[in-house]
Each structure stands twice: as C-alpha cells, then as structure tokens.
Design a protein around this motif. Structure first.
Motif, mmCIF file in Angstrom:
data_model
loop_
_atom_site.group_PDB
_atom_site.id
_atom_site.type_symbol
_atom_site.label_atom_id
_atom_site.label_comp_id
_atom_site.label_asym_id
_atom_site.label_seq_id
_atom_site.Cartn_x
_atom_site.Cartn_y
_atom_site.Cartn_z
ATOM 1 N N ASP A 147 83.068 47.639 21.745
ATOM 2 C CA ASP A 147 82.515 46.824 20.654
ATOM 3 C C ASP A 147 81.393 47.560 19.930
ATOM 4 O O ASP A 147 81.320 47.550 18.699
ATOM 5 N N TRP A 148 80.511 48.207 20.693
ATOM 6 C CA TRP A 148 79.386 48.942 20.091
ATOM 7 C C TRP A 148 79.889 50.108 19.245
ATOM 8 O O TRP A 148 79.408 50.333 18.140
ATOM 9 N N LEU A 149 80.876 50.842 19.762
ATOM 10 C CA LEU A 149 81.402 51.994 19.026
ATOM 11 C C LEU A 149 82.146 51.573 17.764
ATOM 12 O O LEU A 149 82.200 52.317 16.791
ATOM 13 N N ALA A 150 82.719 50.392 17.763
ATOM 14 C CA ALA A 150 83.493 49.925 16.610
ATOM 15 C C ALA A 150 82.627 49.377 15.487
ATOM 16 O O ALA A 150 83.030 49.393 14.328
ATOM 17 N N GLU A 151 81.445 48.914 15.824
ATOM 18 C CA GLU A 151 80.601 48.243 14.839
ATOM 19 C C GLU A 151 79.725 49.237 14.082
ATOM 20 O O GLU A 151 78.927 49.947 14.686
ATOM 21 N N PRO A 152 79.849 49.282 12.747
ATOM 22 C CA PRO A 152 78.943 50.165 11.999
ATOM 23 C C PRO A 152 77.513 49.614 12.077
ATOM 24 O O PRO A 152 77.316 48.405 12.160
#
Length: 175
Positions: A81-86
């Motif tokens: 989730d963290w890696l996907a969110e700009p």
C-alpha cells in the motif's frame, strides 16, 4: 522519513536481524545519513507490536543474542500500500519520493508505474497552483509562494522523467 516502511521494504527479501536491516538501509542510501541502531530496534519493536513483523528466530551464533524478524502478511500488505501511494507533493517531500523509488526498485515492484502515478500527482498540483494564481487578485507574496512551489515541482518532474528513462533503458538492456 518513512523509516517503518523502509524497514518493511528491507525485510521484503527475507527475515533479518536489526544489524542487517541497518546495513541494508545504509547500502540503499549511501549518500544519506546512516540509520541509527536505536532507531532500527525501536522501529522493529513498534512494527512487531503492530503485527507487521514477527520474530522468526532468536540465536546467538557464538555472539550476543540476535533476534531475526520477518514480514507478516499484514506487513507485506502495508508495504505494498505504501509503495503504491504517491506522496503528496510538498516542500520536503523530495526525500521521501526518492526513497520510495529506490525501495520500489529494490523490492521488485513496478517502478515505472509508481513514477507515472507520482508524475500525475505532481502535474495535478501544478495545475492547482496555476488555477489559484489565476483566480487571485494581485497578491504578490502568495504568487511568489505558488511560483516557488511550482518551480520545485517542475524540477521534480524533470527528475521523474529522467528516472523513468533510466529505468526503461535498464529494462530494455536486460531483455
């Protein structure tokens, strides 16, 4: 700095103890301030408390006892989730943006997709700034602030484009 998420990223490839997490961080970011051991162990304790990592082994290997941590399913989901969110474009956000790109590459996630999402987020913010300046009366200080932010976002866009080019070239040479 998103230390907890970086620790999760460092544990992505497999279980490790705090010393390896610290060494991994310092290798990922050789030109940055080294991660303090105390911060590593505090972060690992917090991640364990939150169910994002778990103790998978305790051993001494002839030396002091070392606790080995591994990601839980909840930890993997949190990292994804963290890696996907700009990140929200803002002053000081550059450091986190670069860290996310590096972590995305090292964890095997799709860096080009992250870069594209980040680019869109920056463009959206620049449009918001321009619209606000166009709608405002001649408020010079406010325009100067918006111009400052927009110029920095534009520089970020150039970096994002260069990073995309490098990653794309690297993918093509590996084929």
């Amino acid at each position: 700095m998103a230390t907890a998420e970086l620790v999760l990223g460092l544990l992505h490839r497999g279980p490790a103890h705090g010393y390896d997490v610290k060494r991994g961080h310092d290798a990922w970011f050789p030109d940055s301030r080294p991660l303090a051991f105390g911060q590593v162990y505090t972060t690992l304790s917090r991640l364990e408390r939150d169910g994002l990592v778990e103790v998978v082994d305790r051993g001494s290997e002839g030396g002091p006892e070392r606790t080995v941590y591994g990601l839980t399913d909840k930890g993997r989901e949190h990292l994804a989730d963290w890696l996907a969110e700009p990140i929200q474009p803002a002053l000081g956000a550059v450091d986190e943006m670069v860290r996310k790109v590096v972590a995305t590459i090292h964890t095997g996630e799709d860096a080009t997709a992250f870069l594209a999402r980040q680019r869109s987020s920056h463009l959206r913010r620049i449009r918001e700034l321009r619209a606000a300046s166009a709608a405002a009366d001649d408020d010079t200080p406010a325009r100067l602030v918006r111009d400052f932010v927009a110029v920095h976002l534009d520089a970020d866009l150039r970096w994002l484009d260069g990073a995309m080019d490098r990653i794309t070239e690297l993918k093509e040479t590996r084929r």
